[in-house]
Design an enzyme around this catalytic site. Structure first.
Site, PDB file in Angstrom:
ATOM      1  N   LEU A  43       1.654  -0.333 -18.766  1.00  0.00           N
ATOM      2  CA  LEU A  43       1.362  -1.404 -17.811  1.00  0.00           C
ATOM      3  C   LEU A  43      -0.126  -1.722 -17.747  1.00  0.00           C
ATOM      4  O   LEU A  43      -0.948  -0.816 -17.641  1.00  0.00           O
ATOM      5  CB  LEU A  43       1.807  -0.959 -16.410  1.00  0.00           C
ATOM      6  N   ASP A  46      -4.584  -4.882 -12.527  1.00  0.00           N
ATOM      7  CA  ASP A  46      -5.832  -5.542 -12.111  1.00  0.00           C
ATOM      8  C   ASP A  46      -6.942  -5.483 -13.166  1.00  0.00           C
ATOM      9  O   ASP A  46      -7.188  -4.423 -13.749  1.00  0.00           O
ATOM     10  CB  ASP A  46      -6.444  -4.859 -10.880  1.00  0.00           C
ATOM     11  N   GLN A  62      -6.549  -1.882 -15.061  1.00  0.00           N
ATOM     12  CA  GLN A  62      -5.732  -0.772 -14.586  1.00  0.00           C
ATOM     13  C   GLN A  62      -4.649  -0.528 -15.625  1.00  0.00           C
ATOM     14  O   GLN A  62      -3.904  -1.446 -15.992  1.00  0.00           O
ATOM     15  CB  GLN A  62      -5.091  -1.137 -13.243  1.00  0.00           C
ATOM     16  N   SER A 106      -8.733   0.465  -8.697  1.00  0.00           N
ATOM     17  CA  SER A 106      -9.570  -0.684  -9.045  1.00  0.00           C
ATOM     18  C   SER A 106     -10.996  -0.613  -8.536  1.00  0.00           C
ATOM     19  O   SER A 106     -11.292   0.065  -7.545  1.00  0.00           O
ATOM     20  CB  SER A 106      -8.918  -1.957  -8.521  1.00  0.00           C
ATOM     21  N   ARG A 165      -9.800   0.613  -0.398  1.00  0.00           N
ATOM     22  CA  ARG A 165      -9.987   0.744  -1.849  1.00  0.00           C
ATOM     23  C   ARG A 165     -10.568  -0.528  -2.467  1.00  0.00           C
ATOM     24  O   ARG A 165     -10.766  -1.521  -1.805  1.00  0.00           O
ATOM     25  CB  ARG A 165      -8.656   1.086  -2.523  1.00  0.00           C
ATOM     26  N   ASP A 166     -10.784  -0.475  -3.777  1.00  0.00           N
ATOM     27  CA  ASP A 166     -11.208  -1.602  -4.619  1.00  0.00           C
ATOM     28  C   ASP A 166     -12.642  -2.051  -4.328  1.00  0.00           C
ATOM     29  O   ASP A 166     -12.897  -3.215  -3.973  1.00  0.00           O
ATOM     30  CB  ASP A 166     -10.242  -2.803  -4.467  1.00  0.00           C
ATOM     31  N   GLU A 224      -6.381  -6.625  -0.706  1.00  0.00           N
ATOM     32  CA  GLU A 224      -6.698  -5.904  -1.935  1.00  0.00           C
ATOM     33  C   GLU A 224      -7.755  -6.674  -2.719  1.00  0.00           C
ATOM     34  O   GLU A 224      -7.877  -7.902  -2.611  1.00  0.00           O
ATOM     35  CB  GLU A 224      -5.433  -5.712  -2.780  1.00  0.00           C
TER      36      GLU A 224
HETATM   37  C1  FRU Z   1      -3.873  -4.105  -6.625  1.00  0.00           C
HETATM   38  C2  FRU Z   1      -3.930  -2.598  -6.441  1.00  0.00           C
HETATM   39  C3  FRU Z   1      -5.273  -2.151  -5.919  1.00  0.00           C
HETATM   40  C4  FRU Z   1      -5.357  -0.735  -6.411  1.00  0.00           C
HETATM   41  C5  FRU Z   1      -4.694  -0.842  -7.758  1.00  0.00           C
HETATM   42  C6  FRU Z   1      -3.944   0.380  -8.215  1.00  0.00           C
HETATM   43  O1  FRU Z   1      -2.912  -4.499  -7.549  1.00  0.00           O
HETATM   44  O2  FRU Z   1      -2.902  -2.159  -5.597  1.00  0.00           O
HETATM   45  O3  FRU Z   1      -5.430  -2.283  -4.536  1.00  0.00           O
HETATM   46  O4  FRU Z   1      -6.652  -0.259  -6.508  1.00  0.00           O
HETATM   47  O5  FRU Z   1      -3.800  -1.929  -7.675  1.00  0.00           O
HETATM   48  O6  FRU Z   1      -3.493   0.193  -9.518  1.00  0.00           O
END
Ligand code: FRU
Length: 506
Positions: A43, A46, A62, A106, A165-166, A224
């Site tokens: 897969l 992001d 990701q 991310s 996160r992110d 996100e």
């Molecule tokens: C968005 C997300 C982010 C996270 C990542 C994990 O698609 O959920 O918030 O960091 O994917 O793969």
């Protein structure tokens, strides 16, 4: 749909041999993309760490190696000199510390001095599967050597929910400081962003406060992938609100929106100058990120995931799924973003093809409300650009039809209502039917032009030279490669060269 155990999803990749067979099998897929970044196996979701550094564009995504499932996430690295020809570089950031033991989630990058700096979420889980998100950093030198900072820059705040996160890093010259925006959820489950500040990249980080966006205090349950960028003197705030439905977006609870306005770093207030807009109107577009270090005051470059969380796509059966959009140039015109495909794409056009439009018989694809359709006898190449310029009035463009013009991914424009309706119900392979299969939206001005960028399993529409865009996954069968268009259109088609090498590099 395959059920994955936690063990299978979170298996650690020991080396290339773990996934060589999977890669070989996937190479035979009918749906491998020709000019979009895609995962070697498993897969891709992001885009991460998108930056211009040492004369090249660096893009990460990701990556879960094992299959089309959200499990242990790596940052996979690809590099390009022109934003179109991408070379696989292998894993950029591995989950191999206590802080990121269950994934490197991310984040973003920024070049400074001789190095490229990364900020990502270390997804830590304990033996009871309780999650702690850490904001971690790493540094890469010009030889591509990556070094993680031993300790995170900061952990989560306990006055917010665990969804923190992110990190998006940005340098604000007026303040002579770096800021990190973190996507977050308040304790009462409202989406927001938290802001941290520091004069240095790898130390001195302090919590500055919660981002205020007047009017957006109750807008989704989690934001996100926040991203902020300055274009033509305005601030553009991009984020992916989730856990809510929004007007015109069917049952989807994952969205990608933007606001144009002014960011005040003293009061931590982003004042929008108009309502939020969808960044893209398509079915599959999420977690967009702007490239750092572009240094053009009037444009930004954006890449997004073609896909949505919690959705399922036909290539899952083949143990891979996802790809990234074409990089897009963003500009501001009349208070809205205008998006155009990165200009280098036009040097990958092959010779113009004859679309070979043939009038259809009355029973053979005529469209009642727009007049007769013309059915193309020509089969569209798997990777191509199709440009349709329309005269006044309502119009139709049906992509991926059968040879007789039936079925397809249909785009209908109702001139009186100034409404576009895009539907993928006519395709043989249908998916995410419970989320949405048909979307209507209004172009900013009357429909004049659609530029469609078609690859093996995606289509990106740029409407009226990028006033609005529409991105979708699409899985046509071998028979579904024709198109039909209303007779008020002039159509041009170019094949597009393969630009992704898709080499096995781990
Ligand atoms: C968005 C997300 C982010 C996270 C990542 C994990 O698609 O959920 O918030 O960091 O994917 O793969």
């Amino acid at each position: 749909m395959r059920q994955w155990t936690l063990e299978e999803r979170y298996r650690i990749l020991k080396g290339p041999e773990d996934i060589r067979d999977l890669y070989d099998r996937i190479q035979g897929s009918f749906y491998r993309q020709r000019y979009h970044v895609q995962p070697i196996t498993g897969l891709s979701s992001d885009p991460n760490g998108f930056a211009f550094y040492e004369g090249k564009w660096h893009l990460f995504y990701q990556w879960c190696p094992w299959g089309a499932v959200h499990g242990l996430k790596y940052w996979y690295h690809a590099v390009s000199a022109d934003l179109m020809s991408w070379e696989n570089c292998g894993v950029g950031i591995w989950p191999d510390t206590f802080f990121d033991n269950k994934g490197c989630h991310s984040g973003s990058a920024i070049a400074s001095g001789d190095d490229l700096y990364f900020f990502y979420t270390g997804n830590h889980r304990d033996e009871n599967w309780v999650r702690t998100p850490f904001t971690c950093a790493a540094r890469m030198n010009a030889d591509g050597k990556l070094e993680k900072l031993e300790k995170p820059l900061f952990g989560p705040r306990d006055d917010y929910a665990e969804h923190q996160r992110d990190p998006k890093i940005i340098y604000v010259p007026e303040k002579k400081k770096y800021f990190i925006f973190i996507g977050a959820q308040t304790l009462d489950k409202k989406g927001t962003a938290l802001i941290y500040e520091s004069p240095d990249l790898l130390s001195g980080w302090q919590f500055a406060g919660q981002l205020n966006v007047p009017g957006y205090e109750d807008f989704g349950g989690m934001w996100e992938c926040p991203c902020i960028v300055r274009i033509s003197g305005k601030d553009v705030l991009i984020f992916s609100p989730q856990y809510t439905t929004l007007p015109g977006r069917g049952n989807s609870t994952n969205h990608n929106v933007y606001l144009i306005g002014r960011m005040d770093y003293d009061t931590l207030t982003f004042t929008p100058e108009s309502d939020f807009q969808y960044l893209d109107y398509g079915f599959d577009f999420y977690a967009a990120q702007c490239c750092a270090n572009v240094e053009d005051p009037d444009k930004a470059i954006l890449v997004s995931w073609i896909g949505l969380p919690d959705n399922h796509y036909p290539t899952e059966e083949e143990d891979w799924e996802g790809s990234l959009t074409l990089p897009r140039e963003l500009r501001i015109r009349d208070g809205r973003l205008v998006q155009t495909p990165v200009s280098s794409i036009f040097s990958f056009r092959e010779a113009e093809l004859d679309p070979d439009l043939q009038p259809a018989g009355a029973d053979d694809g005529a469209q009642e409300d727009t007049g007769r359709l013309l059915v193309s006898g020509a089969q569209l190449p798997r990777a191509c650009e199709l440009e349709a310029v329309f005269q006044d009035g309502s119009a139709d463009l049906n992509l991926f039809t059968r040879k007789d013009g039936s079925g397809g991914f249909t785009i209908h424009y109702d001139a009186a209502a100034r409404l576009m309706t895009v539907s993928r119900t006519g395709m043989e392979k249908r998916f995410n039917e419970n989320v949405f299969e048909t979307i209507s939206f209004s172009p900013e001005t009357d429909l004049k032009k659609i530029s469609a960028f078609i690859d093996s399993c995606s289509v990106e529409l740029f409407i009226n030279d990028g006033e609005k865009t529409f991105t979708s996954h699409i899985y046509p069968t071998a028979e579904e490669h024709h198109f039909a268009v209303s007779e008020n259109a002039r159509v041009k088609v170019w094949g597009l060269k393969t630009t992704v090498t898709d080499k096995f590099v781990v």
